[in-house]
Design an enzyme around this catalytic site. Structure first.
Site, PDB file in Angstrom:
ATOM      1  N   TYR A 111       0.874  -1.187   0.000  1.00  7.78           N
ATOM      2  CA  TYR A 111       0.000   0.000   0.000  1.00  7.78           C
ATOM      3  C   TYR A 111       0.909   1.235   0.000  1.00  7.78           C
ATOM      4  O   TYR A 111       1.878   1.301   0.773  1.00  7.78           O
ATOM      5  CB  TYR A 111      -0.895  -0.054   1.235  1.00  7.78           C
ATOM      6  CG  TYR A 111      -1.779   1.146   1.402  1.00  7.78           C
ATOM      7  CD1 TYR A 111      -2.601   1.578   0.368  1.00  7.78           C
ATOM      8  CD2 TYR A 111      -1.799   1.850   2.606  1.00  7.78           C
ATOM      9  CE1 TYR A 111      -3.420   2.684   0.520  1.00  7.78           C
ATOM     10  CE2 TYR A 111      -2.623   2.947   2.772  1.00  7.78           C
ATOM     11  CZ  TYR A 111      -3.418   3.370   1.719  1.00  7.78           C
ATOM     12  OH  TYR A 111      -4.226   4.472   1.879  1.00  7.78           O
ATOM     13  N   ASP A 183       1.519  -7.988   6.465  1.00 11.56           N
ATOM     14  CA  ASP A 183       0.239  -7.287   6.334  1.00 11.56           C
ATOM     15  C   ASP A 183      -0.727  -8.273   5.683  1.00 11.56           C
ATOM     16  O   ASP A 183      -0.589  -8.613   4.507  1.00 11.56           O
ATOM     17  CB  ASP A 183       0.434  -6.023   5.480  1.00 11.56           C
ATOM     18  CG  ASP A 183      -0.833  -5.176   5.403  1.00 11.56           C
ATOM     19  OD1 ASP A 183      -1.934  -5.756   5.484  1.00 11.56           O
ATOM     20  OD2 ASP A 183      -0.709  -3.953   5.242  1.00 11.56           O
ATOM     21  N   LYS A 208     -10.909  -2.978   6.176  1.00  9.40           N
ATOM     22  CA  LYS A 208     -11.202  -3.793   4.993  1.00  9.40           C
ATOM     23  C   LYS A 208     -12.060  -5.012   5.374  1.00  9.40           C
ATOM     24  O   LYS A 208     -13.118  -4.851   5.942  1.00  9.40           O
ATOM     25  CB  LYS A 208      -9.880  -4.178   4.322  1.00  9.40           C
ATOM     26  CG  LYS A 208      -8.924  -3.006   4.111  1.00  9.40           C
ATOM     27  CD  LYS A 208      -9.525  -1.949   3.220  1.00  9.40           C
ATOM     28  CE  LYS A 208      -8.590  -0.838   2.815  1.00  9.40           C
ATOM     29  NZ  LYS A 208      -8.033  -0.011   3.867  1.00  9.40           N
TER      30      LYS A 208
HETATM   31  N1  LCS Z   1      -2.465  -2.219   4.449  1.00 12.65           N
HETATM   32  C1  LCS Z   1      -3.073  -2.455   3.277  1.00 12.65           C
HETATM   33  C2  LCS Z   1      -2.756  -3.697   2.524  1.00 12.65           C
HETATM   34  C3  LCS Z   1      -3.995  -1.546   2.783  1.00 12.65           C
HETATM   35  O1  LCS Z   1      -4.594  -1.824   1.620  1.00 12.65           O
HETATM   36  C4  LCS Z   1      -4.262  -0.361   3.524  1.00 12.65           C
HETATM   37  C5  LCS Z   1      -5.233   0.652   3.039  1.00 12.65           C
HETATM   38  C6  LCS Z   1      -3.590  -0.160   4.726  1.00 12.65           C
HETATM   39  C7  LCS Z   1      -2.710  -1.113   5.170  1.00 12.65           C
HETATM   40  C8  LCS Z   1      -3.842   1.066   5.571  1.00 12.65           C
HETATM   41  O2  LCS Z   1      -5.042   0.919   6.236  1.00 12.65           O
HETATM   42  P1  LCS Z   1      -5.942   2.167   6.752  1.00 12.65           P
HETATM   43  O3  LCS Z   1      -5.009   3.048   7.499  1.00 12.65           O
HETATM   44  O4  LCS Z   1      -6.484   2.829   5.540  1.00 12.65           O
HETATM   45  O5  LCS Z   1      -6.955   1.515   7.604  1.00 12.65           O
HETATM   46  N2  LCS Z   1      -5.579   0.509   1.704  1.00 12.65           N
HETATM   47  C9  LCS Z   1      -6.356   1.289   1.002  1.00 12.65           C
HETATM   48  C10 LCS Z   1      -6.611   1.126  -0.360  1.00 12.65           C
HETATM   49  O6  LCS Z   1      -6.080   0.261  -1.079  1.00 12.65           O
HETATM   50  N3  LCS Z   1      -7.469   2.022  -0.747  1.00 12.65           N
HETATM   51  O7  LCS Z   1      -7.813   2.886   0.255  1.00 12.65           O
HETATM   52  C11 LCS Z   1      -7.119   2.469   1.458  1.00 12.65           C
END
Ligand code: LCS
Length: 393
Positions: A111, A183, A208
């Site tokens: 990400y 992750d 997610k």
């Molecule tokens: N790890 C992965 C694999 C992610 O896809 C995301 C967010 C995060 C960590 C971070 O999480 P958050 O702080 O947003 O809860 N991924 C996003 C995406 O692919 N589109 O919008 C957010």
């Protein structure tokens, strides 16, 4: 650790109690900042860690604890720490375990903000990072140095859906004394349990699949041992990026249906991926459930289902992708993934825009790559929407 004989579907429904004693079937929302002490001696004993109990919600809360216990059980971990977002979870792991002059080996496909956290923020504090193709374990092994303190993997990686051989990479990293952080956001513990493959720490964006309803931002860290739990717990308490009780309640409620949602995501995504693969306007599709995925065989050994997220590219490249994104009607043009509704987005201009063009190119995030998170709608409707949009491209 959860009894390994209990089936995952059962764990989703039953895992996670806070130990509170009202008898409520569902853990109540303790919407409070503070907890009353019985006496000065009681307060002092809680602060000294001589007695268990709650003090202040940044330091612990029964609603949060119930959700943390559920995720730890699903991952077959020891304990977990609920965080304000996935990025707060990742940042807590980095700030708790890395020091100046440490070296990190990180998946090139992660990400966007995870990569920039290391390459821009932690670089300022003297941490160096090698971004490598973790789909090739030899590249990871080659990048390990005596200073490597951490290997950070995303498998499947966002957004190219590359897999990393968690077991093989962990063995090499451990031989050199590095911790392995995975992750696990894309597959959720329902389909993949990195701790059982040898990894030391799992992080998730709870935003997610675990929450699953696109109405919460949250994150979590799951650990295998008490020592690391105590280190990270103190860092989280002091830096303050904790999840709040109401979001914990929503995530815990979401977890109860994780198994049925994940099965439906995977069934739908498999049908959608096959449809796209056979469409003349599509150049390639990358999805772990397709035999054409270059690491299909590895996937069969380390996860029990392919998840709901795929990447693909149209023959007309970026222009065609843009036209598709603007013509879908059922699929929502929005970032994030793992919710019940289908979401489609363009990583180069959206989730991975924080990386430079060169970094994106190295990670295989082409300008034409489209990412699709398949929801739990009837898959005929999703396919019909994609078909009508593709016909107009
Ligand atoms: N790890 C992965 C694999 C992610 O896809 C995301 C967010 C995060 C960590 C971070 O999480 P958050 O702080 O947003 O809860 N991924 C996003 C995406 O692919 N589109 O919008 C957010």
């Amino acid at each position: 650790m959860a009894d390994p004989r209990i089936h995952p579907q059962t764990l989703c429904v039953h895992a996670g109690t806070s130990g509170e004693e009202s008898g409520a079937l569902v853990p109540p929302i303790y919407q409070t900042s503070s907890f009353r002490f019985e006496s000065t001696a009681h307060g002092a004993a809680l602060f000294a860690g001589e007695q268990d109990g709650y003090i202040y919600t940044r330091m612990g809360n029964p609603t949060v604890a119930a959700m943390e216990n559920a995720v730890a059980a699903l991952e077959q971990g020891h304990k977990s720490l609920g965080c304000a977002s996935g990025m707060a979870a990742i940042n807590t792991v980095f700030s708790g375990l890395l020091s100046a002059s440490d070296h990190v080996v990180c998946s090139r496909v992660v990400y966007g903000p995870t990569a920039t956290l290391l390459s821009r923020i932690y670089k300022k504090y003297g941490v160096t990072t090698s971004f490598v193709n973790t789909a090739d374990s030899k590249e990871v092994i080659h990048a390990l140095t005596p200073k490597t303190r951490m290997v950070f993997l995303e498998s499947p990686g966002n957004p190219t859906i590359d897999l990393a051989d968690i077991k093989e990479i962990t063995q090499a990293a451990h031989a050199g004394g590095a911790v392995v952080v995975v992750d696990n956001t894309f597959l959720s513990p329902y389909f993949q349990k990195p701790l059982l493959l040898g990894a030391d720490i799992v992080v998730h964006s709870l935003t997610k699949f675990l929450n699953g309803h696109a109405d919460v931002i949250g994150g979590i860290i799951v650990v295998k041992d008490e020592d690391r739990y105590q280190v990270l717990r103190k860092v989280l308490n002091q830096t303050g990026g904790v999840i709040d009780p109401f979001n914990s309640f929503l995530v815990h409620r979401g977890i109860k249906t994780l198994s049925v949602r994940m099965e439906q995501h995977a069934r739908n995504a498999t049908a959608v991926a096959r449809f796209l693969e056979n469409h003349p306007g599509v150049t390639w599709v990358r999805y772990p459930g397709l035999k054409s995925h270059p690491q299909y065989d590895l996937g069969q050994t380390q996860h029990s289902g392919p998840g709901g997220v795929m990447a693909f590219e149209l023959k007309g490249g970026y222009r065609a992708g843009e036209a598709l994104l603007n013509r879908v009607t059922l699929c929502n043009l929005a970032v994030s993934l793992g919710g019940v509704e289908t979401l489609i987005q363009h990583p180069a201009s959206m989730t991975h825009a924080s990386l430079g063009r060169e970094e994106r190119k190295a990670a295989g995030v082409t300008d034409g790559l489209v990412r699709l998170s398949v929801g739990i709608e009837n898959c005929d409707d999703i396919i019909a929407d994609l078909l009508q949009a593709l016909e107009q491209v």
